[in-house]
Motif scaffolding. Sequence first.
Motif, PDB file in Angstrom:
ATOM      1  N   VAL A 211     -36.441  52.365  12.379  1.00 23.08           N
ATOM      2  CA  VAL A 211     -36.243  51.554  13.577  1.00 23.08           C
ATOM      3  C   VAL A 211     -35.334  52.301  14.547  1.00 23.08           C
ATOM      4  O   VAL A 211     -35.523  52.230  15.753  1.00 23.08           O
ATOM      5  N   VAL A 212     -34.361  53.021  14.000  1.00 20.95           N
ATOM      6  CA  VAL A 212     -33.502  53.864  14.826  1.00 20.95           C
ATOM      7  C   VAL A 212     -33.439  55.263  14.225  1.00 20.95           C
ATOM      8  O   VAL A 212     -33.702  55.458  13.040  1.00 20.95           O
ATOM      9  N   THR A 213     -33.086  56.202  15.073  1.00 18.55           N
ATOM     10  CA  THR A 213     -32.765  57.551  14.632  1.00 18.55           C
ATOM     11  C   THR A 213     -31.250  57.627  14.597  1.00 18.55           C
ATOM     12  O   THR A 213     -30.585  57.362  15.599  1.00 18.55           O
ATOM     13  N   TYR A 214     -30.726  57.956  13.412  1.00 18.25           N
ATOM     14  CA  TYR A 214     -29.284  57.970  13.208  1.00 18.25           C
ATOM     15  C   TYR A 214     -28.992  58.857  12.008  1.00 18.25           C
ATOM     16  O   TYR A 214     -29.537  58.644  10.938  1.00 18.25           O
ATOM     17  N   ASP A 215     -28.127  59.852  12.216  1.00 15.38           N
ATOM     18  CA  ASP A 215     -27.805  60.763  11.121  1.00 15.38           C
ATOM     19  C   ASP A 215     -26.353  60.677  10.675  1.00 15.38           C
ATOM     20  O   ASP A 215     -26.008  61.214   9.634  1.00 15.38           O
ATOM     21  N   GLY A 216     -25.505  60.041  11.438  1.00 10.81           N
ATOM     22  CA  GLY A 216     -24.105  59.946  11.054  1.00 10.81           C
ATOM     23  C   GLY A 216     -23.261  59.379  12.174  1.00 10.81           C
ATOM     24  O   GLY A 216     -23.739  59.209  13.298  1.00 10.81           O
ATOM     25  N   PRO A 217     -21.990  59.066  11.883  1.00  8.23           N
ATOM     26  CA  PRO A 217     -21.137  58.373  12.843  1.00  8.23           C
ATOM     27  C   PRO A 217     -20.878  59.120  14.151  1.00  8.23           C
ATOM     28  O   PRO A 217     -20.539  58.504  15.148  1.00  8.23           O
ATOM     29  N   ASN A 218     -21.061  60.415  14.155  1.00 11.27           N
ATOM     30  CA  ASN A 218     -20.834  61.169  15.390  1.00 11.27           C
ATOM     31  C   ASN A 218     -22.114  61.425  16.176  1.00 11.27           C
ATOM     32  O   ASN A 218     -22.071  62.044  17.233  1.00 11.27           O
ATOM     33  N   ASP A 219     -23.234  60.953  15.654  1.00  9.77           N
ATOM     34  CA  ASP A 219     -24.519  61.171  16.313  1.00  9.77           C
ATOM     35  C   ASP A 219     -24.885  60.024  17.237  1.00  9.77           C
ATOM     36  O   ASP A 219     -24.452  58.889  17.054  1.00  9.77           O
ATOM     37  N   GLU A 220     -25.725  60.338  18.197  1.00  8.83           N
ATOM     38  CA  GLU A 220     -26.265  59.335  19.089  1.00  8.83           C
ATOM     39  C   GLU A 220     -27.318  58.524  18.330  1.00  8.83           C
ATOM     40  O   GLU A 220     -28.036  59.057  17.493  1.00  8.83           O
ATOM     41  N   VAL A 221     -27.405  57.258  18.639  1.00 11.12           N
ATOM     42  CA  VAL A 221     -28.375  56.361  18.012  1.00 11.12           C
ATOM     43  C   VAL A 221     -29.446  56.060  19.047  1.00 11.12           C
ATOM     44  O   VAL A 221     -29.146  55.764  20.210  1.00 11.12           O
ATOM     45  N   SER A 222     -30.714  56.139  18.638  1.00 13.32           N
ATOM     46  CA  SER A 222     -31.804  55.804  19.543  1.00 13.32           C
ATOM     47  C   SER A 222     -32.894  55.070  18.771  1.00 13.32           C
ATOM     48  O   SER A 222     -32.959  55.138  17.538  1.00 13.32           O
ATOM     49  N   LEU A 223     -33.731  54.367  19.508  1.00 11.44           N
ATOM     50  CA  LEU A 223     -34.848  53.669  18.882  1.00 11.44           C
ATOM     51  C   LEU A 223     -35.868  54.674  18.364  1.00 11.44           C
ATOM     52  O   LEU A 223     -36.035  55.746  18.940  1.00 11.44           O
ATOM     53  N   ASP A 224     -36.547  54.301  17.299  1.00  8.05           N
ATOM     54  CA  ASP A 224     -37.579  55.152  16.702  1.00  8.05           C
ATOM     55  C   ASP A 224     -38.878  54.342  16.616  1.00  8.05           C
ATOM     56  O   ASP A 224     -38.908  53.153  16.938  1.00  8.05           O
ATOM     57  N   ASP A 225     -39.927  54.953  16.145  1.00  7.13           N
ATOM     58  CA  ASP A 225     -41.248  54.340  16.120  1.00  7.13           C
ATOM     59  C   ASP A 225     -41.336  53.062  15.289  1.00  7.13           C
ATOM     60  O   ASP A 225     -42.175  52.208  15.555  1.00  7.13           O
ATOM     61  N   GLY A 226     -40.466  52.896  14.305  1.00  2.61           N
ATOM     62  CA  GLY A 226     -40.500  51.710  13.463  1.00  2.61           C
ATOM     63  C   GLY A 226     -40.207  50.421  14.205  1.00  2.61           C
ATOM     64  O   GLY A 226     -40.484  49.332  13.701  1.00  2.61           O
ATOM     65  N   ILE A 227     -39.664  50.524  15.419  1.00  3.90           N
ATOM     66  CA  ILE A 227     -39.375  49.335  16.220  1.00  3.90           C
ATOM     67  C   ILE A 227     -40.651  48.536  16.478  1.00  3.90           C
ATOM     68  O   ILE A 227     -40.620  47.304  16.518  1.00  3.90           O
ATOM     69  N   ALA A 228     -41.766  49.223  16.609  1.00  3.85           N
ATOM     70  CA  ALA A 228     -43.032  48.537  16.884  1.00  3.85           C
ATOM     71  C   ALA A 228     -43.418  47.587  15.750  1.00  3.85           C
ATOM     72  O   ALA A 228     -44.033  46.555  15.989  1.00  3.85           O
ATOM     73  N   GLY A 229     -43.035  47.908  14.531  1.00  8.50           N
ATOM     74  CA  GLY A 229     -43.356  47.063  13.396  1.00  8.50           C
ATOM     75  C   GLY A 229     -42.586  45.756  13.359  1.00  8.50           C
ATOM     76  O   GLY A 229     -42.923  44.853  12.596  1.00  8.50           O
ATOM     77  N   LEU A 230     -41.560  45.635  14.176  1.00 13.94           N
ATOM     78  CA  LEU A 230     -40.765  44.408  14.202  1.00 13.94           C
ATOM     79  C   LEU A 230     -41.316  43.355  15.165  1.00 13.94           C
ATOM     80  O   LEU A 230     -40.826  42.236  15.209  1.00 13.94           O
ATOM     81  N   GLU A 231     -42.299  43.732  15.946  1.00 13.89           N
ATOM     82  CA  GLU A 231     -42.924  42.764  16.840  1.00 13.89           C
ATOM     83  C   GLU A 231     -43.890  41.915  16.032  1.00 13.89           C
ATOM     84  O   GLU A 231     -44.476  42.396  15.106  1.00 13.89           O
ATOM     85  N   PRO A 232     -44.098  40.667  16.289  1.00 11.96           N
ATOM     86  CA  PRO A 232     -43.524  39.826  17.345  1.00 11.96           C
ATOM     87  C   PRO A 232     -42.205  39.177  16.956  1.00 11.96           C
ATOM     88  O   PRO A 232     -41.635  38.413  17.721  1.00 11.96           O
ATOM     89  N   PHE A 233     -41.703  39.488  15.770  1.00 10.40           N
ATOM     90  CA  PHE A 233     -40.464  38.883  15.288  1.00 10.40           C
ATOM     91  C   PHE A 233     -39.300  39.133  16.241  1.00 10.40           C
ATOM     92  O   PHE A 233     -38.506  38.235  16.522  1.00 10.40           O
ATOM     93  N   LEU A 234     -39.192  40.359  16.724  1.00  2.62           N
ATOM     94  CA  LEU A 234     -38.081  40.719  17.598  1.00  2.62           C
ATOM     95  C   LEU A 234     -38.159  39.972  18.924  1.00  2.62           C
ATOM     96  O   LEU A 234     -37.142  39.484  19.429  1.00  2.62           O
ATOM     97  N   THR A 235     -39.337  39.863  19.486  1.00  3.22           N
ATOM     98  CA  THR A 235     -39.507  39.148  20.745  1.00  3.22           C
ATOM     99  C   THR A 235     -39.101  37.693  20.589  1.00  3.22           C
ATOM    100  O   THR A 235     -38.403  37.135  21.432  1.00  3.22           O
ATOM    101  N   THR A 236     -39.509  37.072  19.491  1.00 10.62           N
ATOM    102  CA  THR A 236     -39.167  35.674  19.239  1.00 10.62           C
ATOM    103  C   THR A 236     -37.654  35.514  19.083  1.00 10.62           C
ATOM    104  O   THR A 236     -37.052  34.607  19.658  1.00 10.62           O
ATOM    105  N   ALA A 237     -37.022  36.407  18.318  1.00 15.33           N
ATOM    106  CA  ALA A 237     -35.573  36.340  18.127  1.00 15.33           C
ATOM    107  C   ALA A 237     -34.845  36.552  19.448  1.00 15.33           C
ATOM    108  O   ALA A 237     -33.896  35.813  19.771  1.00 15.33           O
ATOM    109  N   ALA A 238     -35.259  37.544  20.224  1.00 21.34           N
ATOM    110  CA  ALA A 238     -34.608  37.831  21.501  1.00 21.34           C
ATOM    111  C   ALA A 238     -34.725  36.637  22.439  1.00 21.34           C
ATOM    112  O   ALA A 238     -33.746  36.256  23.092  1.00 21.34           O
TER     113      ALA A 238
END
Length: 130
Positions: free
Chosen positions: A77-104
Motif C-alpha cells: 500500500v505504501v513504499t517505505y524502507d525505514g524511518p529516514n525514508d520518504e513514504v509514498s503510495l504504492d500499487d496495493g492502494i488500488a486493492g483497498l477500494e471501495p473500502f477506502l472510499t467508504t471509510a473516507a
Amino acid sequence: MMLDEHVGSVRERIDRSCDLLSSSYRRHVIYALQADGPASVGELADAVVSAGIADEHERAMASLVHNHLPKLAEFDVVTYDGPNDEVSLDDGIAGLEPFLTTAARAETESEPRAFAEVASPDSIARNAPD
C-alpha cells in the motif's frame, strides 16, 4: 481458477482490506499521502496528531515506524524502507477500494470541508500511483 479458489481470494482480499483499514492511524496516513503526495515519517506523524488520533508527535512517529508503516508496506500500500525514508503510495492502494472510499466518506462528513475534499473519491483516484 475454481469457484472455491475465487471465493477464497475474494474473502482474503476483504479480510486484508478490513484489517489494514481498521486502524485510524493507517487510514489517516493514506489520506495524507493521497492529499499531499510522498511525505516523511515526521510529516505523517504530524497528520496523525492533527487528526486527533495521537497526542504526541514522538509517540505517533514510534507507532508509525514500528507498526503501521511496515504493515502498509507489507501489502504494497505504501513504499517505505525505514524511518529516514520518504513514504509514498504504492500499487496495493488500488486493492483497498471501495473500502477506502467508504471509510473516507464516513470519516470526513464531520471534518472541515477542506479535508473532506482531500479524501473524496475523486481525490483518491487522482493521487493513486499509475
